[in-house]
Design a protein around this motif. Structure first.
Motif, PDB file in Angstrom:
ATOM      1  N   GLU A   1      83.274  36.958   7.144  1.00 28.39           N
ATOM      2  CA  GLU A   1      82.034  36.026   7.242  1.00 28.39           C
ATOM      3  C   GLU A   1      80.929  36.233   6.206  1.00 28.39           C
ATOM      4  OE1 GLU A   1      81.933  33.714   9.284  1.00 28.39           O
ATOM      5  OE2 GLU A   1      83.592  33.798  10.579  1.00 28.39           O
TER       6      GLU A   1
ATOM      7  N   ALA B   1      79.589  33.516   3.454  1.00 29.34           N
ATOM      8  CA  ALA B   1      78.216  33.256   3.413  1.00 29.34           C
ATOM      9  C   ALA B   1      77.590  33.376   2.039  1.00 29.34           C
ATOM     10  CB  ALA B   1      77.433  34.089   4.458  1.00 29.34           C
TER      11      ALA B   1
ATOM     12  N   THR C   1      76.307  29.381  10.110  1.00 29.38           N
ATOM     13  CA  THR C   1      76.423  30.796   9.385  1.00 29.38           C
ATOM     14  C   THR C   1      75.901  31.865  10.100  1.00 29.38           C
ATOM     15  OG1 THR C   1      76.322  29.947   6.899  1.00 29.38           O
ATOM     16  CG2 THR C   1      76.364  32.251   7.232  1.00 29.38           C
TER      17      THR C   1
END
Length: 347
Positions: free
Chosen positions: A183, A187, A209
């Motif tokens: 993740e 981002a 996000t």
């Protein structure tokens, strides 16, 4: 081709979920069969539906907090039986009695809902369900039989999930940190350093996000809790206590890194929209951080990740550079990302 891409991504995600859950699901199936056999064939209970249900609910498709779920379930059933039996003796089995049983059961569960009973709603739900079933199945001995079934299902869970095949704490931490790194990589890759864009689109993107990253942080915290419990109570994992504690200590820096990434996303977009001048190496440093996260997300070479994060940190060292923007918020946030990543990887 473009239309098929989301389908391929969904199929790949489903395949990954199947791969990770395959042993947990197999253990659940074995526990369900064993629970029914003990309660029905050995003890002679005519309809011991709660024994296999207890095993299935406690083990499920995840090896996160299995022992805690089993304890919550067994204690919730016991409390619900006490509440349901008391309500049945005082108010019978009318509709108001069901409402009263649910009310008292939920409040009773909340009163005891701290400590090992406080995570999730397993304890509350099982207390309420047990109280209701005592009234619905109002026959002599049904409460005691249900309690025995719950103890059988929970006991099978403890034997399988704690004694025989306890979760691998290092694998749990590795998977949770890998998901978080993925993740953070996404981002950082989505971070744009040129030209203002639509404010509404950016806000929605930043919110999405942040939600994804915080969800991964919550999953990492659950993995930490499971790892602690496993090395504490599972004899087969006692030897891993020291290494697991070191891994947990390192993983705490990921919380700081995740917050640094979110800060970097916000302050960089604000600086770009305000027309501030950002140092040229910032884009290269962000790309290096994304590369380091990608390597760690896929379980790649740790030295490559360390080298990429170290270079990103050094590219933005204000002591080495005198150009404009090196003492801005975006640079400090990017350096914090690199430093926290290096601390999380550890020696």
């Amino acid at each position: 081709m473009e239309r098929a891409r989301p389908l391929r991504a969904a199929a790949a995600a489903a395949g990954e979920r199947f791969r990770r859950a395959r042993w947990s699901v197999a253990q659940t199936a074995v526990a369900v069969g064993a629970s029914w056999f003990i309660a029905h064939d050995l003890l002679g209970h005519p309809q011991p539906f709660f024994a296999p249900i207890a095993a299935a609910v406690s083990l499920s498709a995840s090896d996160i907090l299995r022992g805690q779920r089993a304890v919550q379930l067994m204690c919730g059933v016991a409390l619900g039986i006490v509440v349901g039996s008391a309500v049945e003796a005082l108010a019978g089995t009318s509709a108001p009695a069901f409402a009263l049983a649910a009310l008292l059961a939920v409040y009773g569960a909340l009163a005891f809902g701290g400590g090992p009973f406080g995570q999730g709603l397993m304890f509350v739900n099982q207390t309420a369900a047990s109280a209701i079933l005592v009234l619905a199945l109002h026959r002599p001995g049904s409460g005691t039989e249900r309690l025995v079934d719950a103890l059988i299902g929970g006991g099978v869970v403890v034997v399988i999930g704690v004694l025989l095949v306890p979760a691998d704490p290092h694998r749990l931490l590795r998977e949770a940190t890998g998901d978080l790194f993925a993740e953070l990589r996404d981002a950082l890759k989505d971070l744009r350093l040129d030209g203002p864009s639509s404010a509404g689109d950016e806000v929605d993107r930043e919110l999405a996000t942040g939600q994804r990253i915080h969800a991964r942080l919550a999953a990492l915290e659950q993995a930490r809790g499971t790892a602690r419990q496993t090395v504490l109570v599972a004899p087969r994992r006692w030897k891993a206590r020291a290494s697991v504690q070191r891994a947990i200590a390192r993983s705490r820096h990921l919380t700081l890194q995740a917050n640094a990434v979110l800060t970097l996303v916000r302050v960089t977009r604000a600086a770009v929209d305000a027309g501030e001048e950002l140092p040229r190496p910032l884009g290269e440093a962000v790309a290096g951080l994304a590369q380091a996260c990608d390597v760690l997300a896929s379980g790649g070479n740790r030295e490559r990740a360390v080298a990429a994060a170290t270079r990103a940190r050094d590219l933005l060292d204000p002591a080495r550079h005198a150009g404009p923007g090196y003492r801005g918020a975006a640079v400090y946030a990017a350096r914090a990302c690199a430093q926290d990543l290096l601390a999380a990887v550890g020696p």
